[in-house]
Design an enzyme around this catalytic site. Structure first.
Site, short mmCIF file in Angstrom:
data_model
loop_
_atom_site.label_atom_id
_atom_site.label_comp_id
_atom_site.label_asym_id
_atom_site.label_seq_id
_atom_site.Cartn_x
_atom_site.Cartn_y
_atom_site.Cartn_z
N CYS A 30 -4.71 -4.74 -6.97
CA CYS A 30 -4.55 -3.82 -5.82
C CYS A 30 -5.55 -2.68 -5.94
O CYS A 30 -6.15 -2.26 -4.94
CB CYS A 30 -3.13 -3.25 -5.78
SG CYS A 30 -1.87 -4.52 -5.75
N CYS A 62 -0.93 -2.14 -10.01
CA CYS A 62 -1.48 -3.49 -10.12
C CYS A 62 -3.00 -3.48 -10.04
O CYS A 62 -3.58 -2.91 -9.11
CB CYS A 62 -0.81 -4.37 -9.06
SG CYS A 62 -1.87 -5.36 -8.05
#
Ligand code: FAD
Length: 516
Positions: free
Chosen positions: A45, A42
């Site tokens: 992230c 992600c």
């Protein structure tokens, strides 16, 4: 399961959760935990991970009270854990109280700034409202009243009480309280500006400001360069009698002398000694390399780079420089794909008898002496050597900003005896060394990576209690290197730092005491 696949490694000061450790870490822990649930694919992230690592470094001293953890929900083995905690989006942050029950789902971390400062403040708020049982290592965070301070020494046996006077919206007092939690013989309390009787008694006019209060009821103001967290913390950790828990009390030079096999050499802690650099060369070239009877391939290139930067930039005595140059010339003339250490050793010991060329035998540690034989010495010398070389490359108007750093990288990778150190260093190099584009950023890169290592190792068993790992240089050694932003966060003044590094590691500034 491997930690490599996720966004964090064991050296980030972040607990990496796995199916094997999740219960032992989260359930019934004596410290609170803040867990980041993320997915390694992600983008948010990935973008957030440097901030989470910075936060971990920033609040490392708070670990016994509150620690950080992370789990990669994209790893299939971890999937059931992420579902168990109800995680649906990434990254999700959750706060777990100390002594959490097995069925605890953790508390949400309400939205807010996701930078180090914002997250740190939010952690403080969570800790302040921590339900019972309170994490035993966490000192009181609430404000102190005059009555409490008046009676403080009746119930506490510490030598120092530091009072941080501040306004109600300031976090400095609580931050410093937590920064000092692993230190013995000192307590820190925040006092609000509105505590008028105490403010009047001590004549406090600046908020924040820090006062030391003694059992005799005397008090003095703590003098710091800036009224900010880092400066208070640094000064308080160094008060006489204040010690990190578990460290032995300071001893005098006489006692130090008795614990080392060599005679203790008095030295100036703010200077660099040629004896350490020559000792490092001796150790590296005559002991560390000797563990490789045959040197070939990547290791041979590493050796060539290392000797080449030494021959170009080592700011040594003429006799040592001559030797390094002659070894470099000899090595460049070797056309075989492999080299025996014994032939290198012959070149080092100058069996060809090049005039006025020699590398002294043996070690004489001075600035790198440790209080015990297993502390400091060679790794201290290795860092010092490469800081000196990055500065010398600039002094000598070197052409390639990567030259010294790559020489260090490949030497450490191929030869440095501490293999875990080599892995850590290689990870840092892989991350960011290629961005270095000037000789001055090379100096700063090495300085900042060394500080990362210092942060990671502060308080570790390998730390010499007489030479605690700090974010270097200290405010005493280079006051102008330190500053504070408007927000109160510490900042390094890079221009001042460069000036300082250029002078500290310059050839003129090297001390030649204790050379044979
Ligand atoms: P050192 O950290 O060795 O520093 C030596 C001197 O350099 C200090 O006394 C100070 O004067 C100066 N200095 C300190 N910080 C800076 C800075 N930021 N910039 C410039 N100068 C500075 N040990 C481990 O346990 N784990 C590891 O992963 C690890 N990795 C290492 C990687 C490398 C490449 C090296 C060379 C060493 C590594 N070590 C590691 C050893 C560790 O970093 C120390 O060298 C060792 O513990 C000795 O510490 P010291 O107190 O002498 O200070």
């Amino acid at each position: 399961f491997t930690t490599e696949a996720g966004l964090y490694t064991a050296s980030d000061q972040i607990v990496i959760l796995t199916p094997d450790n999740v219960d032992s870490v989260l359930v019934n822990s004596t410290a609170a935990l803040v867990v980041e649930f993320y997915a390694s694919w992600c983008g948010h992230c990935i973008a957030f991970s440097p901030e989470w690592k910075r936060l971990a470094r920033d609040i490392k001293e708070w670990k016994p009270a509150v620690d950080l953890a992370a789990i990669d929900c994209a790893n299939e083995d971890n999937g059931p854990i992420c579902s168990r905690f109800g995680v649906k989006g990434y990254p999700t942050l959750k706060f777990f109280h100390a002594y959490s029950k097995p069925d605890s789902k953790g508390q949400g971390f309400r939205e807010g700034p996701r930078d180090v400062r914002g997250l740190r403040h939010k952690i403080i708020e969570k800790m302040e409202t921590h339900e019972e049982p309170w994490p035993p290592a966490c000192p009181p965070l609430e404000t102190a009243s005059k009555a409490e301070i008046d009676n403080f020494f009746e119930t506490n046996s510490v030598e120092h009480l530091a009072l941080i006077f501040e306004t109600s919206n300031s976090y400095v007092g609580r931050e410093v309280t937590l920064d000092l939690l692993q230190y013995e013989n000192i307590a820190v309390r925040r006092v609000l500006r509105t505590e008028e009787a105490l403010v009047a008694k001590l004549g406090v006019t600046d908020f924040p400001s820090c006062y030391l209060y003694y059992p005799s009821r005397n008090f003095t103001r703590l003098h710091v360069q800036n009224e900010a967290r880092t400066f208070y913390t640094y000064a308080l950790q160094r008060l006489p009698g204040v010690l990190r828990a578990g460290n032995s009390p300071p001893v005098t030079s006489d006692l130090l002398k008795n614990t080392t096999e060599d005679q203790w050499r008095p030295f100036n802690r703010s200077r660099v000694y040629m004896a350490d650099l020559e000792s490092t060369l001796h150790y590296s070239l005559r002991l560390e390399l000797a563990a490789h009877p045959v040197i070939k391939g990547e290791a041979l290139s590493a050796l060539q780079r290392y000797i080449s930067v030494l021959a170009k930039y080592f700011p040594g005595r003429p006799v040592v420089r001559n030797l390094l140059k002659s070894v470099d010339t000899w090595l460049k003339g070797q056309n075989d794909t492999e080299l025996s250490y014994s032939s290198l050793r012959d070149a080092l010991d100058n069996i060809a008898e090049v005039p006025d060329a020699a590398l002294p035998e043996g070690v004489r540690w001075v600035g790198c002496q440790g209080s015990m034989p297993h502390f400091r010495r060679y790794p201290c010398g290795m860092w010092t050597l490469f800081h000196v070389l990055t500065v010398q490359a600039e002094e000598a108007a070197g052409k390639d900003p990567q030259e010294v750093l790559q020489a260090m990288r490949s030497y450490v990778h191929s030869f440095f005896g501490c293999r875990a150190c080599a892995t850590h260093f290689e990870n840092m190099a892989k991350d960011s060394m290629s961005h270095v584009g000037t000789l001055s950023t090379a100096m700063l890169w090495l300085w900042s990576r060394h500080n990362h290592v210092n942060n990671r190792l502060a308080g570790a068993l390998s730390e010499d209690p007489h030479f605690p790992k700090i974010q270097w240089p200290s405010p005493e050694l280079c006051p102008s290197c330190h500053g504070v932003k408007k927000s109160g966060e510490h900042t390094w003044n890079q221009e001042e730092l460069l000036t300082f590094l250029r002078s500290h590691f310059s050839s003129e500034h090297l001390l030649s005491d204790y050379l044979e």
